[in-house]
Design an enzyme around this catalytic site. Sequence first.
Site, mmCIF file in Angstrom:
data_model
loop_
_atom_site.group_PDB
_atom_site.id
_atom_site.type_symbol
_atom_site.label_atom_id
_atom_site.label_comp_id
_atom_site.label_asym_id
_atom_site.label_seq_id
_atom_site.Cartn_x
_atom_site.Cartn_y
_atom_site.Cartn_z
ATOM 1 N N GLY A 33 0.841 -1.195 0.000
ATOM 2 C CA GLY A 33 0.000 0.000 0.000
ATOM 3 C C GLY A 33 0.870 1.236 0.000
ATOM 4 O O GLY A 33 2.030 1.210 0.404
ATOM 5 N N GLY A 38 0.620 5.881 -0.056
ATOM 6 C CA GLY A 38 -0.211 7.079 0.042
ATOM 7 C C GLY A 38 0.661 8.299 0.194
ATOM 8 O O GLY A 38 1.881 8.269 -0.030
ATOM 9 N N GLY A 39 0.046 9.393 0.591
ATOM 10 C CA GLY A 39 0.769 10.635 0.728
ATOM 11 C C GLY A 39 1.818 10.599 1.829
ATOM 12 O O GLY A 39 2.774 11.381 1.801
ATOM 13 N N GLN A 40 1.635 9.715 2.819
ATOM 14 C CA GLN A 40 2.567 9.656 3.935
ATOM 15 C C GLN A 40 3.683 8.632 3.720
ATOM 16 O O GLN A 40 4.596 8.547 4.527
ATOM 17 C CB GLN A 40 1.809 9.313 5.227
ATOM 18 N N GLY A 41 3.632 7.834 2.649
ATOM 19 C CA GLY A 41 4.679 6.853 2.386
ATOM 20 C C GLY A 41 4.110 5.529 1.921
ATOM 21 O O GLY A 41 2.922 5.398 1.629
ATOM 22 N N LYS A 67 6.223 1.082 7.542
ATOM 23 C CA LYS A 67 5.867 2.313 6.848
ATOM 24 C C LYS A 67 7.131 3.127 6.596
ATOM 25 O O LYS A 67 7.854 3.489 7.524
ATOM 26 C CB LYS A 67 4.884 3.133 7.670
ATOM 27 N N ASP A 101 -8.016 12.834 8.789
ATOM 28 C CA ASP A 101 -8.004 12.254 7.439
ATOM 29 C C ASP A 101 -8.792 10.946 7.432
ATOM 30 O O ASP A 101 -8.314 9.925 6.923
ATOM 31 C CB ASP A 101 -6.566 12.020 6.980
#
Length: 464
Positions: free
Chosen positions: A196, A198-201, A217, A315
Amino acid sequence: MKLEWAIGKKICNQAKKSNSSICGENSSCIDSMGSSGYLCRCAVGYEGNPYLNGLGGCQDIDECNLLWGRVCAPGATCENRVPGYFCRCPAGTWGNGSASGIGCHKPHKHFPMVEIIIAAVVSAGLLIPCLYLLYSARKKRQLRNLNAKYFRQNGGLLLRQYPSPSKGTSIKHIKIFSARDLIKATGNFDSSRIRGSGGQGSFYMGTQEDGLIIAVKKSEEVGQEQVDQFINELVILGQIDHKNIVKLLGCCLETQVPLLIYEFISGCTLYQKLHDDPNLTIQLSWKDRLRVAREIAEALSHLHGCISMPIFHRDVKSSNILLDENFTAKLADFGVCRLVPIDKIRVSPTVKGTIGYLDPEYFKTEKLTEKSDVYSFGVVLLELLSGRKPVQDEQTPGYGSLVMHFLSYVERGNLHEVLDKGIVKEAKMADLLAIAEIARSCLRLKGEERPTMKEVAQKLACLG
């Protein structure tokens, strides 16, 4: 005239067997050249009468004192042997010393290659271990310095001084993972391990030596903002223990990019289950959707009110809700969460959230409250009811926003037009109308008119 004679009529072998040979000491028996008999002859190195013993018989020849010729080469020393002799070359020379052989010679001057090679091998055998020890010590020192640098760079000093929101709250149970263990667990962060992003990694699946599967992560960028988000998520998740919130196992500060380690959820996200693959063989039933709504509502209610200082997620969306193989929901991705003192409204310098889920009041005023999460949860309820994306649903012409689309149909009393056809036959209409009403109350423009997550969780618990 030639005189030939022999002893007896027996040859040597016959005479030896019968012990009748008359040959003396230091002599040997030879067969006669005639038809029978034998003769005796002194052995090599002896002379005298071969038919006698003692002094009258065969005696040793002193070759070194022979007058008829030198037996040893010049410079060599003759040593008499019984029998024979030996020529010894003087020290510092080589050869056999014999006058009839190669004699004695001084060695030629040559480059001591063999000696040098031996000395080099011995020196290398001593030097290489010393160099290796020095190299290992240097590498360890460099690694310690680099780890210390990354520790400071990744907010380690700040993490030590991070204020706890309440007395007795800490993150001491968080495990510190080594970079070496995580590299081994993830196959050096191989792209095939990504589960997976996303914007955070990105999230990498890893397997520890004890067989435990973890999710790592890793931020794709390096900067102060990423470090701040890392510290923020670590501190917040370090205080939370809820069955429907993804569990933080630990962190790693020894890498250029700080890493967070979570429990691994083997399923997918709620967004993927609802939107990415319409041909999934196992669709979310109404029972599962209602349970997911309850679990996430309880998780948000826990964040907002079950600890001394509320936590606002900021979020909430279907892609941040993980589903395991049994469709149990877990709220994830706390990189932009904030701890907010009770009875205070936080003014955020930067509005955080996702288009389609973002609270319009928060977007306009930049004032963050718990009701911002309530609004976002209302959008998730609409996704569970309709099976449609929060923005740009290609199936409906002129469709731009799921919220506006939902509200327009509800106002006209056409809720059936919005509902997912797959759950209409399964669910009770009363439950569908109740969920729609809860969603509508969560999506009110004024935050003060929206219910709290505790109230929403209580209403959902009464359904089904």
